[in-house]
Design a protein around this motif. Sequence first.
Motif, PDB file in Angstrom:
ATOM      1  N   ILE A  65       0.827  -1.207   0.000  1.00 32.27           N
ATOM      2  CA  ILE A  65       0.000   0.000   0.000  1.00 32.27           C
ATOM      3  C   ILE A  65       0.866   1.263   0.000  1.00 32.27           C
ATOM      4  O   ILE A  65       0.521   2.230  -0.647  1.00 32.27           O
ATOM      5  CB  ILE A  65      -1.052   0.028   1.125  1.00 32.27           C
ATOM      6  CG1 ILE A  65      -1.991  -1.164   0.942  1.00 32.27           C
ATOM      7  CG2 ILE A  65      -1.820   1.344   1.135  1.00 32.27           C
ATOM      8  CD1 ILE A  65      -3.039  -1.318   2.007  1.00 32.27           C
ATOM      9  N   ALA A  66       2.009   1.266   0.684  1.00 32.53           N
ATOM     10  CA  ALA A  66       2.871   2.453   0.686  1.00 32.53           C
ATOM     11  C   ALA A  66       4.338   2.042   0.746  1.00 32.53           C
ATOM     12  O   ALA A  66       4.703   1.110   1.467  1.00 32.53           O
ATOM     13  CB  ALA A  66       2.540   3.352   1.870  1.00 32.53           C
ATOM     14  N   LEU A  84      -7.785  -0.895  -1.550  1.00 30.00           N
ATOM     15  CA  LEU A  84      -8.622  -0.386  -0.464  1.00 30.00           C
ATOM     16  C   LEU A  84     -10.076  -0.269  -0.914  1.00 30.00           C
ATOM     17  O   LEU A  84     -10.359   0.022  -2.064  1.00 30.00           O
ATOM     18  CB  LEU A  84      -8.092   0.959   0.019  1.00 30.00           C
ATOM     19  CG  LEU A  84      -6.651   0.938   0.544  1.00 30.00           C
ATOM     20  CD1 LEU A  84      -6.278   2.291   1.122  1.00 30.00           C
ATOM     21  CD2 LEU A  84      -6.439  -0.157   1.574  1.00 30.00           C
ATOM     22  N   LYS A  85     -10.973  -0.474   0.027  1.00 27.54           N
ATOM     23  CA  LYS A  85     -12.393  -0.540  -0.318  1.00 27.54           C
ATOM     24  C   LYS A  85     -13.207   0.671   0.124  1.00 27.54           C
ATOM     25  O   LYS A  85     -14.251   0.947  -0.428  1.00 27.54           O
ATOM     26  CB  LYS A  85     -13.028  -1.809   0.298  1.00 27.54           C
ATOM     27  CG  LYS A  85     -12.369  -3.089  -0.149  1.00 27.54           C
ATOM     28  CD  LYS A  85     -12.529  -3.305  -1.635  1.00 27.54           C
ATOM     29  CE  LYS A  85     -11.861  -4.583  -2.065  1.00 27.54           C
ATOM     30  NZ  LYS A  85     -11.200  -4.497  -3.325  1.00 27.54           N
ATOM     31  N   ILE A  90      -8.485   4.472   4.316  1.00 26.08           N
ATOM     32  CA  ILE A  90      -7.578   5.581   3.972  1.00 26.08           C
ATOM     33  C   ILE A  90      -7.256   6.379   5.235  1.00 26.08           C
ATOM     34  O   ILE A  90      -6.108   6.752   5.461  1.00 26.08           O
ATOM     35  CB  ILE A  90      -8.243   6.501   2.933  1.00 26.08           C
ATOM     36  CG1 ILE A  90      -8.577   5.684   1.728  1.00 26.08           C
ATOM     37  CG2 ILE A  90      -7.401   7.723   2.654  1.00 26.08           C
ATOM     38  CD1 ILE A  90      -7.981   6.020   0.456  1.00 26.08           C
ATOM     39  N   LEU A  91      -8.270   6.654   6.032  1.00 26.02           N
ATOM     40  CA  LEU A  91      -8.059   7.433   7.255  1.00 26.02           C
ATOM     41  C   LEU A  91      -7.065   6.735   8.180  1.00 26.02           C
ATOM     42  O   LEU A  91      -6.285   7.391   8.865  1.00 26.02           O
ATOM     43  CB  LEU A  91      -9.391   7.679   7.961  1.00 26.02           C
ATOM     44  CG  LEU A  91     -10.392   8.544   7.186  1.00 26.02           C
ATOM     45  CD1 LEU A  91     -11.745   8.584   7.897  1.00 26.02           C
ATOM     46  CD2 LEU A  91      -9.851   9.944   6.969  1.00 26.02           C
ATOM     47  N   ILE A 111     -10.823   6.894  -4.301  1.00 20.63           N
ATOM     48  CA  ILE A 111     -11.520   6.564  -3.065  1.00 20.63           C
ATOM     49  C   ILE A 111     -11.424   7.683  -2.019  1.00 20.63           C
ATOM     50  O   ILE A 111     -12.178   7.717  -1.066  1.00 20.63           O
ATOM     51  CB  ILE A 111     -10.977   5.221  -2.507  1.00 20.63           C
ATOM     52  CG1 ILE A 111     -11.925   4.664  -1.454  1.00 20.63           C
ATOM     53  CG2 ILE A 111      -9.579   5.370  -1.976  1.00 20.63           C
ATOM     54  CD1 ILE A 111     -11.604   3.243  -1.055  1.00 20.63           C
ATOM     55  N   ILE A 112     -10.494   8.624  -2.218  1.00 24.35           N
ATOM     56  CA  ILE A 112     -10.301   9.713  -1.252  1.00 24.35           C
ATOM     57  C   ILE A 112     -11.405  10.749  -1.450  1.00 24.35           C
ATOM     58  O   ILE A 112     -11.476  11.400  -2.491  1.00 24.35           O
ATOM     59  CB  ILE A 112      -8.913  10.368  -1.410  1.00 24.35           C
ATOM     60  CG1 ILE A 112      -7.818   9.338  -1.181  1.00 24.35           C
ATOM     61  CG2 ILE A 112      -8.769  11.548  -0.455  1.00 24.35           C
ATOM     62  CD1 ILE A 112      -6.423   9.848  -1.488  1.00 24.35           C
ATOM     63  N   LYS A 113     -12.242  10.894  -0.455  1.00 25.23           N
ATOM     64  CA  LYS A 113     -13.356  11.847  -0.536  1.00 25.23           C
ATOM     65  C   LYS A 113     -12.916  13.246  -0.090  1.00 25.23           C
ATOM     66  O   LYS A 113     -13.256  14.235  -0.710  1.00 25.23           O
ATOM     67  CB  LYS A 113     -14.527  11.382   0.335  1.00 25.23           C
ATOM     68  CG  LYS A 113     -15.048  10.007  -0.018  1.00 25.23           C
ATOM     69  CD  LYS A 113     -15.845  10.019  -1.296  1.00 25.23           C
ATOM     70  CE  LYS A 113     -16.492   8.678  -1.526  1.00 25.23           C
ATOM     71  NZ  LYS A 113     -15.967   7.935  -2.616  1.00 25.23           N
ATOM     72  N   THR A 114     -12.162  13.303   1.005  1.00 24.13           N
ATOM     73  CA  THR A 114     -11.684  14.581   1.527  1.00 24.13           C
ATOM     74  C   THR A 114     -10.245  14.764   1.051  1.00 24.13           C
ATOM     75  O   THR A 114      -9.319  14.184   1.602  1.00 24.13           O
ATOM     76  CB  THR A 114     -11.760  14.609   3.068  1.00 24.13           C
ATOM     77  OG1 THR A 114     -13.083  14.274   3.464  1.00 24.13           O
ATOM     78  CG2 THR A 114     -11.377  15.966   3.609  1.00 24.13           C
TER      79      THR A 114
END
Length: 151
Positions: A65-66, A84-85, A90-91, A111-114
């Motif tokens: 993932i990173a 990621l789902k 993410i948070l 997938i990142i909303k903010t």
Amino acid sequence: MKLFTLEETKNLSKKICKTINRGDNLFLFGEIGTGKTTFARYLINNFELNNKIKRSDILSPTFNIANEYKIKEITIIHYDLFRLKNENEILQLDIFDDNKNVINVIEWPEIIKTRPKNRIEFFFKYTKKTKYRNIFIKGFGKWKKYKFNEI
């Protein structure tokens, strides 16, 4: 802008490397195989080259993932969010918590909303002839008026 060769992708990454610094977020959008990881690899290797550091093997962080790269006083974290789902996952990564001290390069950021205010979004797309790529670059926040597509 069109990218016809790997050399053109490498040259674009050199130009972006000279432009960005700590605190910047690069979002890489595109289908599998459109050049997101290749661009990230060239970008990180250019930072290493500019800082006289041995070039790393930059692998896709799909399973980790990173992956983190320390290049003197710069840290680049290369994320791949493909597996990621939801945004809760993410948070948990705290991607933007240390935003002033790192450069985040994020593949599959849909997938990142903010999203952080200051970011650069790269859209990689196949052309009708899949040997070539179209890339569109858009800046937000401090990057809003920068003319990326003219570099």
